[in-house]
Design an enzyme around this catalytic site. Sequence first.
Site, PDB file in Angstrom:
ATOM      1  N   TYR A  89      -5.316   3.909   0.524  1.00  0.00           N
ATOM      2  CA  TYR A  89      -6.331   3.021  -0.076  1.00  0.00           C
ATOM      3  C   TYR A  89      -5.885   2.523  -1.452  1.00  0.00           C
ATOM      4  CZ  TYR A  89      -8.554   5.970   3.412  1.00  0.00           C
ATOM      5  OH  TYR A  89      -8.811   6.693   4.547  1.00  0.00           O
ATOM      6  N   HIS A  90      -4.582   2.238  -1.564  1.00  0.00           N
ATOM      7  CA  HIS A  90      -4.007   1.731  -2.817  1.00  0.00           C
ATOM      8  C   HIS A  90      -3.519   0.291  -2.624  1.00  0.00           C
ATOM      9  CE1 HIS A  90      -2.985   6.127  -4.219  1.00  0.00           C
ATOM     10  NE2 HIS A  90      -4.281   5.853  -4.245  1.00  0.00           N
ATOM     11  N   GLN A  91      -4.302  -0.534  -1.960  1.00  0.00           N
ATOM     12  CA  GLN A  91      -3.873  -1.891  -1.646  1.00  0.00           C
ATOM     13  C   GLN A  91      -3.635  -2.706  -2.918  1.00  0.00           C
ATOM     14  OE1 GLN A  91      -6.818  -0.595  -0.205  1.00  0.00           O
ATOM     15  NE2 GLN A  91      -5.795   0.073   1.653  1.00  0.00           N
ATOM     16  N   ASP A  97       0.868  -1.181   0.000  1.00  0.00           N
ATOM     17  CA  ASP A  97       0.000   0.000   0.000  1.00  0.00           C
ATOM     18  C   ASP A  97       0.897   1.221   0.000  1.00  0.00           C
ATOM     19  OD1 ASP A  97      -2.215   1.688   0.191  1.00  0.00           O
ATOM     20  OD2 ASP A  97      -2.465   1.400   2.344  1.00  0.00           O
ATOM     21  N   HIS A  98       0.387   2.343  -0.471  1.00  0.00           N
ATOM     22  CA  HIS A  98       1.087   3.613  -0.353  1.00  0.00           C
ATOM     23  C   HIS A  98       0.737   4.219   0.999  1.00  0.00           C
ATOM     24  CE1 HIS A  98       1.018   3.841  -5.014  1.00  0.00           C
ATOM     25  NE2 HIS A  98       2.163   3.327  -4.598  1.00  0.00           N
TER      26      HIS A  98
END
Length: 627
Positions: free
Chosen positions: A559-561, A364-365
Site C-alpha cells: 500500500y505504498h503506491q 509500489d513496494h
Amino acid sequence: MTDLSVMNAKEEKRKHRGVADDCITTQNDTGAVYIRQLEEAIDAAACRLVDDVTYTDYDVTDGEEFDFIVVGAGSAGCVVANRLSENPDWRVLLLEAGGDPDVTTEFPAFSGSQFNTDLDWQFFTEPQPSNCLGTRNKSCPWSAGKMMGGGSSANALLYVRGNPFDFDRWESMGNPGWAYKHMLYYFKKSEDLRSVEVLNNPNSFKYHNRGGYLKIESFKNDITFFKQLVSSGFRELGLPNFDDVNAGNYEGHFIVQGTLDNSRRCSTAKAFIHGFQSRSNLKISKKSLVHKVLIDNNRRVTGVQFSKSGSILTVKSKKEVILSAGAINSPKLLMLSGVGPQEHLIDMGIKVIQNLNVGYNLQDHVVLRGFLISIDIALYEGDIIDSTFQFLINGKGDLTGINLFTIPGFIKTSHAAYPNIQLYFLSIPVNSTAKTKALVESAWYDEKITNSAIEINKKRSVMFITPSLLRPKSRGRILLRSLEPEDKPLIYPGYFTVEQDILDLIEGVKFVTELTKTKALKNFGARVERLDIPACNLFVFQTDPYWRCVIKHLGSSSYHQSGTCQMGPRENINAVVDPLLRVHGIKGLRVVDASIMPTITSGNTNAPTIAIAEKGADLIKQSWTRK
C-alpha cells in the site's frame, strides 16, 4: 470535552443501562469512592479518544470562493492546508471524500482494521499474468485510507524516511532542490521527536528536531525477546543493529519509531488539522467527493466540482487548486478533467486539454507475504481488558504496539548500491487460528493457501518474515474505468514485469532462509514451512523455480503506491509536474502527494509524503509571496 460534559455523558449512560449499574453510587466508603474515580477516569479517557478523531464539517455554499482548494485530507493534504492557512489573508478549503476516523484507528495494535470497510477506498488491481495469481479473482487488494488523515490514519505508523540516495537521484533526474540535503530540512520541520533511545545519541539533532507538529515516539509494547532474537540472527550474518533508521545507518537490523502521541496514533489530520480548526480561514468539508478540476479555455484552473449530501457543488479558486488525493485518485482526477494521455482520453470521450503521461510510472513496494516459519516459542497474550485499560489510562501495554513490525531489517542484493529489501516480522502464538486466518485473508489469498497456514499454526507458533522490494524496476499504470467519478479506476500494478525484480526478491528470500538457520533461531526450532499453492507444488521446495512461482502467486501490495504524476522538467516526456509541482501546461494547478515521486523511496512512504507536502507548501507560499 469538559469535565461537566463527561459527567453528564456518564450519567446518561447509567440511566440507559438501568438501576443495577447504580449499585455503587449510594455508597460513600473509601472503596466506592475509588471505584467511581476509576470509572470517571476511564470515561474521560474514552471521551478524549472520541474527540481526537472528530473534525468540524463546513457547509460549503455553491459558488463559494477560496484562495486555495486542497483536494484530499490525507498524509499530504492536511499538511498543505495547515501551512497555507498560516497566512490569515488566504482562505483555504480542504475537501475530503471520507469522514472521521473511528476510535479503533487510535490503537496502534489495530492498524489495518479499516481494510474493506467504509474507511477504505477498497481498490483492487486488474488481473495480470505476472502477479497476484494466488488471490481470489487473481486481483490484489490495494487499501487506501478514505477518512481524515487518509493513509496516515490507517497505516502501520512506521516513521521511515527512505535513503538519502533516493532524493539525490530525484535531483539528478532534473529536479533541483529535491536532494537529501534539501529534504532533510523538511523532515525536521514537521518533527517533534520524543524517542528516548534516539535522543540519547548526541548526534541525533543532525537528523531530528523537537517542537514540530508531528509527534514521533517509540512503541511501548514489550517485544524485548524478539528484538534480541532477530538482532542476534542478524549479527551472526554479519549485519549490525541500530536504534535509528533515519540517521545515516541504512543496512542491518533496526528499531523503528512511529507517528505516535502518548502511544496513540498521530495522523497528519491530528497533527496538522485537529488543533487548528479554530482558524477562521481554514474550512474542512468532509464526505465531499471531487468530480473534476475546472479548467477554462486559457488552460487556467477556476475551481473544482464535487458532490456532498446528494448535491453537486462548484467552488472557485482565486489562486490554485492542489491535488493531494494520492497516487490513485490524483491521476484519476486529472484525467477526468482533461489532463492526461491523449489517446486514452479520446477513447474515453474526454476533451483533451493537456496531453501528459498521467497514470504512468506507477510504483509500489511489492511484498512476499507467504514466507512462513514455525518456531517453538510459547507466546503470551495479555488479557484484553487489562490491555485496553493500560492503553487508555497509561499509554502502555500490548495495544500500543504493532507486533514485530517495529524491528525491521534492511539488506541489499548483489547488484544494489544500497539496501533494496526491507524485512518485516510478525509473530502469532500457537493455535491462534483466527489471527492467522485474518492475516492471510487480508491479502485475499485463496482458500487452500489460507487453510494451509491455519493448519501449520494449529501445531506451532509461527512467524511471517516478509521481504519487501524497495526499488522495483517494474512499472504499472492507472486508467479510467468510466466517466463516473464514483467508479474506481483500472489499476494495472505491473508487478514482476521486469525479471530483475524477481531475482532481487529471490535473493531476499535466500537471506531470510539463512536467518532461520542461524544459531539464534535454530535454538527455538525455526523451520521454513511450505504453504499449499497447487501451481507451486510441482516444484522442489525452496529451489529458485519454487520461489519464482510463490512470488508470482503471493506477491502483493504494501500500500505504498506512488509515481503516477511524475515530477520532472518539461523536456522529460514522462513528467506530469515540474520541480515546483505545477502541472505542465496548466495554470493554477499543482499535485502534492506521493504520486509526484519520480522513483519510490526505500522504505515506508508516509514520512517522505509528509516532507513532500511541507516542501510543496513552501513552494506555493514562495510563489504567491513573490507575486
